[in-house]
Design a protein around this motif. Structure first.
Motif, short mmCIF file in Angstrom:
data_model
loop_
_atom_site.label_atom_id
_atom_site.label_comp_id
_atom_site.label_asym_id
_atom_site.label_seq_id
_atom_site.Cartn_x
_atom_site.Cartn_y
_atom_site.Cartn_z
N LEU A 1 0.82 -1.21 0.00
CA LEU A 1 0.00 0.00 0.00
C LEU A 1 0.86 1.26 0.00
N TYR A 2 2.00 1.19 0.66
CA TYR A 2 2.92 2.34 0.72
C TYR A 2 3.45 2.70 -0.67
N ASP A 3 3.93 1.71 -1.39
CA ASP A 3 4.46 1.97 -2.74
C ASP A 3 3.36 2.46 -3.68
N TYR A 4 2.19 1.87 -3.57
CA TYR A 4 1.08 2.29 -4.44
C TYR A 4 0.68 3.74 -4.12
N GLN A 5 0.66 4.08 -2.85
CA GLN A 5 0.28 5.43 -2.44
C GLN A 5 1.28 6.45 -2.99
N PHE B 1 27.77 10.69 7.00
CA PHE B 1 26.56 11.19 6.36
C PHE B 1 26.18 10.35 5.14
N SER B 2 27.16 9.81 4.46
CA SER B 2 26.86 8.94 3.32
C SER B 2 26.11 7.71 3.78
N ARG B 3 26.58 7.10 4.88
CA ARG B 3 25.89 5.92 5.40
C ARG B 3 24.50 6.27 5.91
N PHE B 4 24.36 7.45 6.50
CA PHE B 4 23.04 7.85 6.98
C PHE B 4 22.05 7.97 5.82
N PHE B 5 22.42 8.69 4.77
CA PHE B 5 21.50 8.84 3.64
C PHE B 5 21.26 7.52 2.93
N TRP B 6 22.26 6.67 2.89
CA TRP B 6 22.08 5.36 2.26
C TRP B 6 21.03 4.55 3.03
N ARG B 7 21.10 4.52 4.35
CA ARG B 7 20.12 3.77 5.15
C ARG B 7 18.75 4.43 5.07
N LEU B 8 18.71 5.75 5.04
CA LEU B 8 17.44 6.44 4.94
C LEU B 8 16.74 6.10 3.63
N CYS B 9 17.47 6.15 2.52
CA CYS B 9 16.87 5.87 1.22
C CYS B 9 16.50 4.40 1.09
N ARG B 10 17.35 3.52 1.60
CA ARG B 10 17.03 2.09 1.50
C ARG B 10 15.81 1.75 2.36
N THR B 11 15.67 2.40 3.48
CA THR B 11 14.54 2.10 4.36
C THR B 11 13.23 2.64 3.77
N GLY C 1 12.61 3.29 0.68
CA GLY C 1 12.27 2.65 -0.58
C GLY C 1 12.72 3.42 -1.81
N LYS C 2 12.70 2.74 -2.95
CA LYS C 2 13.21 3.30 -4.21
C LYS C 2 12.32 4.42 -4.72
N ILE C 3 11.01 4.23 -4.62
CA ILE C 3 10.10 5.25 -5.11
C ILE C 3 10.28 6.55 -4.33
N PHE C 4 10.37 6.44 -3.04
CA PHE C 4 10.60 7.63 -2.21
C PHE C 4 11.93 8.28 -2.56
N THR C 5 12.97 7.49 -2.79
CA THR C 5 14.29 8.04 -3.12
C THR C 5 14.24 8.79 -4.46
N ASN C 6 13.60 8.19 -5.44
CA ASN C 6 13.57 8.80 -6.78
C ASN C 6 12.67 10.03 -6.84
N THR C 7 11.61 10.02 -6.07
CA THR C 7 10.62 11.11 -6.18
C THR C 7 10.78 12.18 -5.12
N LYS C 8 11.44 11.88 -4.00
CA LYS C 8 11.51 12.84 -2.90
C LYS C 8 12.94 13.26 -2.55
N VAL C 9 13.88 12.34 -2.62
CA VAL C 9 15.24 12.65 -2.17
C VAL C 9 16.07 13.22 -3.32
N LYS C 10 16.15 12.52 -4.42
CA LYS C 10 16.99 12.95 -5.54
C LYS C 10 16.60 14.34 -6.07
N PRO C 11 15.35 14.62 -6.23
CA PRO C 11 15.00 15.96 -6.73
C PRO C 11 15.52 17.09 -5.84
#
Length: 1069
Positions: free
Chosen positions: A687-691, A732-742, A744-754
């Motif tokens: 449901l999270y990914d679909y949302q 900080f690299s490890r922190f952002f890596w764990r944040l993005c992995r936790t 999810g990919k959709i959140f990383t591509n749509t919220k973090v990278k931009p």
């Protein structure tokens, strides 16, 4: 004087019932109980004769039930009175003829006791054939059996006691119920016969002492009458009974052995026809009381008056013995009362006394002396006092355990834990319980892990059993007493106990006393393992605490434990404490509003205070805490999402990929554990990914806080970090890596990278603008490249990373900006072999780039990459690229390859590869076109000084030192003073580094020392002060080596113009 015999009950009722079944002639057997003798009795006296005296126990009834009562004494009296009419033998013949066998047996016995044995009776009773059952039909009613007639009764009459009366009856053809009645009757009559015989024995015993002798004793009060045999036996019985009652068992055994002719278990063995008298104590107490009159007593077992008794039941006192009836009636009145007591005494004697009649008394006493018993000591008292209830068992254990524990081996004392705890739980005395719990906590001096686990398990069981009140009152004081114990194992037990008992304590105590105890131990204890246990116990406290006011105290405890110098304590904080504290703050609703913002504020404050010198350790502490809060933060986002109520557990839920989340440091950091189950987490993730992909984040406050507040603040903090601090970049690299992995990919591509791309703004327009290039020099570049773009390793992700690095390299090169951010990216990525090929691809892009600036940057990046790449890639990808750059038209590009070639010489071991590099470096040094290239010479000298100490010795001796000598010699003839100073300074640094190496004597004399002479000449001319400083530095670096001794001895022989330099070397000899 008449008396009543209580044993002579009338059998008229029984006989009346049997009368219709009698087989004997009734005309000859009138009913029993008539006041006078039966009619027609030939033994009846004349009417005017004096009635004979009837003994109490002499009334007998014929076995047939039809005869009248016959008194043996009366018969004897009548026999004496009418001796002229009938003889004793005639009486015996008449008794046998009429089948009065029991009467005849009693008559025979009395005659034997009187010394007048009758042959007729002796022969009859000694012949067993007279009593065998006949197989024929019973005799007729009118048949008169002679003396030798058959008798349907018993097969043997050796003794009446041995008769098996249960097997026979008067009529063998009767039914079983009739036999039982007859047998009971015969048994009673046999007992009466025995009693009559004992009465005769008593009479005979009283007659043993002659009357004249008795008179002589009575005439003098001072002379005591001698004891009679029956009196002796009675007194012996009473004395033995007294000894047994008062626990004189050994004396009783000895006494019974000395009187082996008497059976002390049966009163009847005394031989008196009276009941057992009272015991000695009762006789002593009643010694002065007169005996009661028989007229004043009534036998309660009979319950009749004297006037109601039939005439034949009343006996007149003999005129010469008035005391006998008085004594007998008194003893009979006590018989029923003493009978029960006698039975109890017999049972007691059977249990307590074991007499070995085959051993002598002295031997028995000596034998029993070996059974040594002691009840005077403490243990003897405990042994002799056997517990008979649960409470007495607990009391006994409470008394014994303090004495048992010190005598048990230390390695086995944990076996006592169940016993101690059970006793402490159930003991009624608080002081004893406190003593037992004190023993528990002090059971083992230095308990190991397994022993502590046993004690903790017992404490938890105790807490479950007794409840919070007793845990607070009894267990916690034991913990408080040992909080400062000298052994760390005991303090460790206290720390672990506080956590284990937390669920069973009152909430007020849990959040006050226990929390204060653990806080004190965390701040003061010096043992790492104790503080680690304290952190874990604090975590449990945080899981059960419910006082919101304790939040600030918990936050300070988290920071205090994170700053602990021990790694194991800090690891426990991340694994246990932070997840537990985050769970509590989630329940309070302060995870996003208080906990995470507080950590971010401290990081910002730290960066503001450390603009010049940053406290990297504190930054690491705060950032690691933030990293541990990522799983609970994501759980909050899922649990407060718009779709949470729609999540349902169904059978078709897909499993979560293993690589979906980073590996948790502990189960408490596993998102599935925080959510509740992997099935629920899987349903929520779908449901999270679909949302995120289709419906967006509208109304999703928890996620909007992450996107709009957390991420911008973190990116701003990243931009303020010093890019040259590799540790900060890595954190900080490890922190952002764990944040993005936790998330999810959709959140990383749509919220973090931009958000990162918006800040970096990589475009052609920004190449020459200072504003656009400034952000590329900060830590944002390496953190974005290594912390965000490397989260996922698919083709599109790798292409995105390659493109970003190429753009950064191009932008920085063309804008002449510092390359620190690019270098930091290469160092961070180069640590992972997975990205080596990717980085080589980026560098090849720079090698073939049209701009010389980009090619120079690529050449310098090879130096960073060579150290981590395997030799195969170095030979196939790195060296060809460097050789290509070494022939670049631009001299700056060729010079940029020298550090990379030097690094290859330092790290690679393949000879062929080393020869290729050596040839390329030789071309730089020997080619005439490079003779005037000051920058090239500076780079080569710098590289030789850096790689020389770590390079292969042969390469150093045959290539590095000779060429340094040549460069130093050439620098002496340099006309440009600035260039000469630069080269001399760089040569000094190179020689200083190489002076620490082992150098052969030949190389020392031929190359090293001549080079130093050239360097000294430059120093003398340029700066005498620098000359002295440089000489001292080189000399000090050579102290303690064999080569140094040779070096100094040769230097002492040199003639120098500088006195100071000569003096320095002379002192070093």
């Amino acid at each position: 004087m008449a008396s009543v015999n209580p044993f002579n009950l009338s059998d008229s009722e029984e006989e009346a019932e049997r009368r219709p079944n009698e087989t004997v002639d009734t005309a000859r057997s009138p009913s029993v109980g008539a006041p006078g003798p039966p009619p027609g009795n030939p033994f009846s006296p004349p009417a005017d004769a004096e009635p004979p005296t009837l003994l109490l126990s002499s009334n007998r009834t014929s076995p047939s039930g039809g005869e009248g009562s016959v008194s043996i004494a009366a018969i004897s009296a009548m026999a004496g009175a009418t001796e002229t009419r009938i003889s004793v033998d005639g009486i015996a013949a008449q008794l046998l003829r009429d089948q009065y066998l029991l009467t005849a047996l009693e008559f025979h016995t009395e005659l034997l006791e009187a010394g007048r044995e009758l042959p007729r009776l002796r022969d009859y009773f000694s012949n067993p054939g007279n009593f065998e059952r006949q197989s024929g039909t019973p005799p007729a009613k009118d048949q008169v059996l002679g003396p030798g007639g058959p008798l349907n009764r018993a097969g043997s009459i050796s003794t009446l006691d041995s008769l098996d009366f249960a097997r026979y009856s008067d009529d063998g053809n009767r039914e079983s119920d009739e036999r039982v009645a007859v047998l009971e009757f015969e048994l009673r009559k046999a007992k009466e016969t025995i009693q009559a015989l004992r009465a005769n024995l008593t009479h005979a015993a009283e007659s043993e002492v002659p009357s004249q002798e008795r008179k002589n004793y009575k005439s003098s009060l001072e002379i005591q009458e001698p004891i009679r045999p029956l009196e002796k036996r009675a007194l012996n019985f009473l004395v033995n009974e007294y000894l047994l009652k008062n626990e004189y068992k050994l004396s009783s055994i000895t006494f019974s052995d000395e009187n082996d002719d008497q059976d002390f278990e049966l009163w009847d063995d005394v031989g008196l026809n009276i009941p057992k008298p009272p015991d000695l104590l009762q006789l002593y107490r009643n010694c002065g009381t007169p005996l009661p009159s028989p007229r004043d007593t009534v036998d309660v077992s009979v319950g009749v008056d004297f006037g109601d008794l039939p005439g034949n039941c009343i006996a007149q006192d003999p005129p010469k013995k008035p005391d006998l009836s008085h004594q007998l009636e008194y003893q009979i009145s006590l018989l029923n009362n003493e009978k029960q007591s006698l039975a109890e005494q017999i049972k007691k004697l059977q249990r307590c006394v074991c007499v070995c009649v085959k051993l002598s008394p002295a031997f028995q006493q000596a034998l029993l002396s070996f059974c040594r018993m002691c009840s005077d000591s403490r243990l003897g008292a405990e042994v002799s006092r056997i517990a008979d209830s649960e409470e007495s068992v607990m009391l006994m254990l409470g008394r014994c355990l303090p004495h048992i524990v010190p005598n048990v081996l230390l390695a086995k004392r944990e076996e006592l834990i169940p016993l101690i705890l059970c006793t402490a739980c159930l003991h009624p005395e608080p002081k004893e319980r406190d003593k037992l719990l004190h023993i528990l906590f002090n059971l083992i001096k230095r308990p190991d892990d397994e022993q502590r686990q046993m004690i903790l398990t017992g404490c938890v069981a105790f807490a479950r059993h007794v409840g919070p009140t007793r845990v607070e009152a009894e267990l916690l004081p034991q913990c408080w007493e040992q909080i400062n114990h000298k052994y760390p194992e005991r303090r460790l037990l206290v720390a672990e106990s506080c956590g284990a008992l937390a669920p069973y304590l009152p909430k007020e105590i849990r959040s006050s006393l226990v929390l204060s105890m653990l806080q004190q131990m965390l701040a003061e204890d010096k043992a790492d393992m104790v503080r680690e246990a304290v952190v874990k116990s604090l975590s449990i406290i945080m899981g059960y605490i419910d006082d919101p006011d304790k939040y600030s105290q918990g936050f300070e405890l988290m920071l205090l434990s994170l700053g602990d110098p021990s790694e194991r304590v800090v690891s426990a904080v991340h694994q246990v404490f932070i997840p537990a504290f985050a769970a509590w703050t989630t329940e309070l609703g302060t995870l996003q509003t208080a906990l995470i913002p507080s950590l971010l504020a401290r990081i910002e404050k730290l960066l503001m205070q450390g603009e010049h010198v940053l406290d990297e350790y504190k930054l690491h502490v705060f950032l690691s805490a933030l990293q541990s809060l990522i799983p609970p933060l994501f759980a909050v986002v899922l649990q407060n999402a718009p779709f949470t109520s729609r999540a349902k557990l169904t059978g078709d839920i897909s499993a979560i990929e293993v690589t979906r989340f980073p590996r948790p440091a502990s189960p408490l950091q596993d998102v599935a554990t925080i959510i509740g189950s992997r099935e629920m987490l899987s349903a929520l993730l779908l449901l999270y990914d679909y949302q995120l992909e289709h419906e967006g984040t509208t109304g999703w406050d928890s996620l909007l806080w992450v996107v709009n507040q957390l991420l911008p603040q973190l990116i701003e903090i990243v931009g303020r970090i010093n890019v040259t601090s590799s540790s900060c970049v890595h954190e900080f690299s490890r922190f952002f890596w764990r944040l993005c992995r936790t998330f999810g990919k959709i959140f990383t591509n749509t919220k973090v990278k931009p958000q990162f791309q918006e800040i970096l703004r990589l475009s052609e327009e920004n190449v020459d603008t200072s504003d656009g290039n400034d952000i590329l020099t900060k830590a944002t570049v390496p953190i974005y490249a290594t912390g965000v773009l490397t989260c996922y390793n698919q083709d599109e992700d790798r292409k995105l990373l390659v493109g970003f690095l190429e753009d950064v390299m191009t932008t920085l090169s063309l804008s002449h900006a510092p390359l620190d951010s690019l270098k930091a990216s290469f160092v961070e990525l180069g640590a992972n072999p997975v990205y080596h090929e990717l980085l080589l691809t980026v560098l090849w892009y720079g090698v073939v780039h049209t701009s010389a600036l980009v090619r120079c940057t690529a050449a310098r990046m090879f130096e960073l990459l060579v150290k981590g790449v395997n030799e195969t890639l170095v030979a196939q990808r790195v060296v060809p690229a460097l050789i290509t750059l070494s022939s670049d038209p631009e001299i700056s590009v060729r010079i940029s390859t020298i550090p990379a070639f030097g690094t290859i010489m330092e790290t690679v071991t393949q000879k062929e590869l080393l020869e290729r590099v050596k040839m390329q470096l030789a071309s730089f040094l020997e080619d005439p076109q490079y003779q005037d290239q000051h920058s090239l010479h500076m780079e080569i000298i710098r590289t030789f000084g850096r790689v020389g100490p770590n390079a292969e010795p042969r390469f150093r001796d045959e290539f590095v030192l000779p060429h340094l000598h040549k460069l130093a010699l050439a620098n002496n003839s340099q006309t440009a003073e600035s260039k000469r100073i630069d080269v001399a300074t760089q040569l000094f640094e190179a020689y200083s580094a190489l002076s620490c190496c082992f150098i052969s004597e030949e190389v020392m004399v031929n190359h090293f020392l001549p080079g130093l002479r050239c360097l000294r000449a430059d120093m003398e001319q340029l700066s005498p002060e620098h000359e002295v400083r440089s000489s001292m530095s080189i000399a000090s670096s050579l102290v303690g080596e064999d080569a140094k001794t040779k070096f100094l001895s040769k230097m002492g022989q040199l003639t120098t113009s500088g006195a100071m330099l000569a003096n320095v070397f002379q002192r070093k000899k």
